[in-house]
Design an enzyme around this catalytic site. Structure first.
Site, PDB file in Angstrom:
ATOM      1  N   LYS A 115     -10.422  -0.308  10.636  1.00 14.09           N
ATOM      2  CA  LYS A 115     -10.579  -1.502   9.802  1.00 14.09           C
ATOM      3  C   LYS A 115     -10.956  -2.729  10.628  1.00 14.09           C
ATOM      4  O   LYS A 115     -11.058  -3.835  10.098  1.00 14.09           O
ATOM      5  CB  LYS A 115      -9.291  -1.765   9.018  1.00 14.09           C
ATOM      6  N   ASP A 136       3.462  -4.100   7.917  1.00 16.69           N
ATOM      7  CA  ASP A 136       2.205  -3.383   7.728  1.00 16.69           C
ATOM      8  C   ASP A 136       1.091  -4.410   7.917  1.00 16.69           C
ATOM      9  O   ASP A 136       0.818  -5.220   7.033  1.00 16.69           O
ATOM     10  CB  ASP A 136       2.158  -2.777   6.322  1.00 16.69           C
ATOM     11  N   GLN A 184      -4.254  -4.802   7.144  1.00 18.59           N
ATOM     12  CA  GLN A 184      -5.288  -5.728   6.655  1.00 18.59           C
ATOM     13  C   GLN A 184      -5.250  -7.053   7.405  1.00 18.59           C
ATOM     14  O   GLN A 184      -6.216  -7.811   7.367  1.00 18.59           O
ATOM     15  CB  GLN A 184      -5.092  -5.999   5.148  1.00 18.59           C
ATOM     16  N   HIS A 232       0.870  -1.182   0.000  1.00 22.97           N
ATOM     17  CA  HIS A 232       0.000   0.000   0.000  1.00 22.97           C
ATOM     18  C   HIS A 232       0.911   1.238   0.000  1.00 22.97           C
ATOM     19  O   HIS A 232       2.023   1.200   0.522  1.00 22.97           O
ATOM     20  CB  HIS A 232      -0.841  -0.049   1.282  1.00 22.97           C
ATOM     21  N   CYS A 263      -4.745   2.544  -3.615  1.00 25.24           N
ATOM     22  CA  CYS A 263      -3.484   3.039  -3.025  1.00 25.24           C
ATOM     23  C   CYS A 263      -2.366   2.018  -3.193  1.00 25.24           C
ATOM     24  O   CYS A 263      -1.548   1.821  -2.281  1.00 25.24           O
ATOM     25  CB  CYS A 263      -3.652   3.404  -1.546  1.00 25.24           C
TER      26      CYS A 263
HETATM   27  C1  LIG Z   1      -2.297  -2.706   3.612  1.00 27.83           C
HETATM   28  C2  LIG Z   1      -2.643  -1.325   4.069  1.00 27.83           C
HETATM   29  N1  LIG Z   1      -1.703  -0.593   4.679  1.00 27.83           N
HETATM   30  C3  LIG Z   1      -1.957   0.645   5.132  1.00 27.83           C
HETATM   31  C4  LIG Z   1      -3.187   1.215   4.959  1.00 27.83           C
HETATM   32  C5  LIG Z   1      -3.422   2.604   5.467  1.00 27.83           C
HETATM   33  O1  LIG Z   1      -4.409   2.575   6.429  1.00 27.83           O
HETATM   34  P1  LIG Z   1      -4.979   3.957   7.010  1.00 27.83           P
HETATM   35  O2  LIG Z   1      -5.587   4.673   5.852  1.00 27.83           O
HETATM   36  O3  LIG Z   1      -5.958   3.535   8.032  1.00 27.83           O
HETATM   37  O4  LIG Z   1      -3.803   4.672   7.565  1.00 27.83           O
HETATM   38  C6  LIG Z   1      -4.197   0.505   4.327  1.00 27.83           C
HETATM   39  C7  LIG Z   1      -5.511   1.105   4.078  1.00 27.83           C
HETATM   40  O5  LIG Z   1      -6.251   0.723   3.207  1.00 27.83           O
HETATM   41  C8  LIG Z   1      -3.920  -0.808   3.871  1.00 27.83           C
HETATM   42  O6  LIG Z   1      -4.852  -1.535   3.268  1.00 27.83           O
END
Ligand SMILES: Cc1ncc(COP(=O)(O)O)c(C=O)c1O
Length: 415
Positions: free
Chosen positions: A230, A204, A207, A128, A372
């Protein structure tokens, strides 16, 4: 009542989520956008309302009883999160705005204090932007090199040359679960490979944490970030967990109130963990809601949630492919052992935005776009995908609704 291979009683769970009673244009909604953000159960909504109505006070600063109790409640959420991810210490959990801020904190604070020109950070092609752009910013500023773990044809990490990619690296920053492909990565193996090369494992888990039992110690992680919104909690709050000795050695990220032990005309002394990284007034009410969300998920059982999603992913993939054959391409692995219930797909040669609009007419809510993850879109050779993401309140009829609603795309756009 649970059904067949599904350990969750989804019909009962759905009653916990007031918004799922909503009707739009006189028909119920089918919410398949939980990888984006999840809906909220009544217990989370009520916990925040109750806190604001009966117990709200600023924390950490005031000595009166209500403030002391609010501080205790806020720290209680931290302890719940510590247990939820099996972290050794509560003070290793930093409350951030979201996972994005947690990953930026690592790149900014650890990265700027530890990395110099020529140092290597390894990423994967399925990251992401939250785990890409902070490293790009650092690369532009410091001249660090970014290397990328490629993907196999079925959307898993191709680890054939991992050791060579990690050779000389200082950090390996990777997602535990892809927000596009649904792929669940072998985190322990990746962490071990990072450590064998002398690199840190930065995970990260945005998810992953909402959908799987999480144990940062078993994962071998050094840092791990995720977001409350989430996993049935409110927006405005995320967690960065890091190993104590790493966080202790890092300079502060943001400066201001709460993060100091002392401030003088000639400088300042940072506070101890976790305050060092929590500048300013924190999201107090959100922490209460986050704690309630963790309680809610824990009661259902994360292993049960994982099994439910394996069931629904397998069912949805089968139903889409049975009905549409070559007209549908579901990206990512099809084996539910290595994927979650986040399904990105291409339907014929239709633009994903057109498809999502057709689905919207049937109140089937999916996300269309690059999610993203533009480096991944380039690898897939597409500009965008449609993504249907299932969670604990989705059941097989929701998958059927997706399959049926897609038929309208055939009707509208022709054969
Ligand atoms: C794999 C992953 N990392 C990071 C993020 C960023 O999350 P946030 O927008 O809550 O900071 C997301 C959001 O969709 C994501 O799917």
């Amino acid at each position: 009542m649970t059904t067949g291979t599904d350990p969750l009683d989804v019909a009962r769970i759905r009653k916990d989520f007031p918004i799922l009673d909503l009707e739009v244009d006189g028909r119920p909604i089918v919410y398949l956008d939980s990888a984006n953000s999840t809906q909220k159960p009544r217990v989370v909504i009520d916990s925040m309302t109750r806190f604001m109505e009966t117990a709200y006070a600023p924390i950490n600063r005031s000595a009166y009883k209500l403030a002391a109790e609010a501080t205790e409640a806020y720290e209680g959420a931290r302890t719940k999160a510590q247990r939820f991810i099996n972290a050794p210490h509560a003070h290793e959990l930093i409350f951030t705005k979201n996972a994005t801020e947690g990953l930026n904190l690592v790149a900014y604070s650890w990265g700027r204090s530890q990395l110099a020109t020529g140092d290597v950070v390894v990423l994967t092609q399925m990251e992401h932007h939250a785990n890409v752009v902070p490293w790009h910013i650092l690369a532009a500023e410091r001249g660090i090199e970014l290397r990328w773990v490629p993907l196999t044809d079925d959307g898993q990490l191709d680890l054939t040359n991992l050791d060579r990619l990690l050779d000389g690296a200082k950090a390996f920053a990777f997602t535990a679960m892809s927000n596009v492909l649904g792929t669940i990565n072998p985190v322990r193996r990746l962490s071990d490979a990072a450590h064998a090369a002398g690199a840190l494992a930065i995970v990260d888990a945005c998810q992953f944490v909402p959908h799987n039992p999480t144990d940062v110690q078993a994962m071998g992680a050094d840092f791990l970030a995720f977001s409350s919104h989430k996993l049935c909690g409110p927006t405005g709050l995320g967690v960065l967990w890091g190993r104590e000795e790493l966080l202790d050695a890092m300079p502060p990220f943001l400066g201001g109130g709460n993060m100091i032990a002392d401030v003088r005309q000639d400088g300042f002394t940072p506070a101890a963990l976790p305050d060092k990284f929590e500048a300013g007034t924190p999201p107090i009410t959100e922490a209460i809601g986050f704690g309630a969300a963790l309680d809610y998920l824990s009661e259902l059982g994360m292993a049960n949630i994982r099994r439910h999603e394996m069931d629904i992913a397998g069912y949805a993939i089968g139903a889409l492919e049975d009905r549409y054959g070559d007209d549908i391409t579901i990206h990512g692995p099809h084996n539910v052992e290595v994927r979650g219930a986040t399904l990105s797909f291409a339907f014929r040669d239709l633009h994903p935005h057109d498809v999502s609009q057709v689905l919207d007419q049937a109140n089937v809510y999916v996300r269309a776009g690059h999610h993203c993850a533009k480096p991944l879109m380039r690898v897939l050779g597409v500009g965008a995908t449609c993504r249907a993401s299932f969670y604990l309140y989705n059941d097989r009829p929701d998958a059927d609704a997706l399959v049926d609603a897609l038929a309208a795309a055939n009707d509208i756009f022709g054969p």
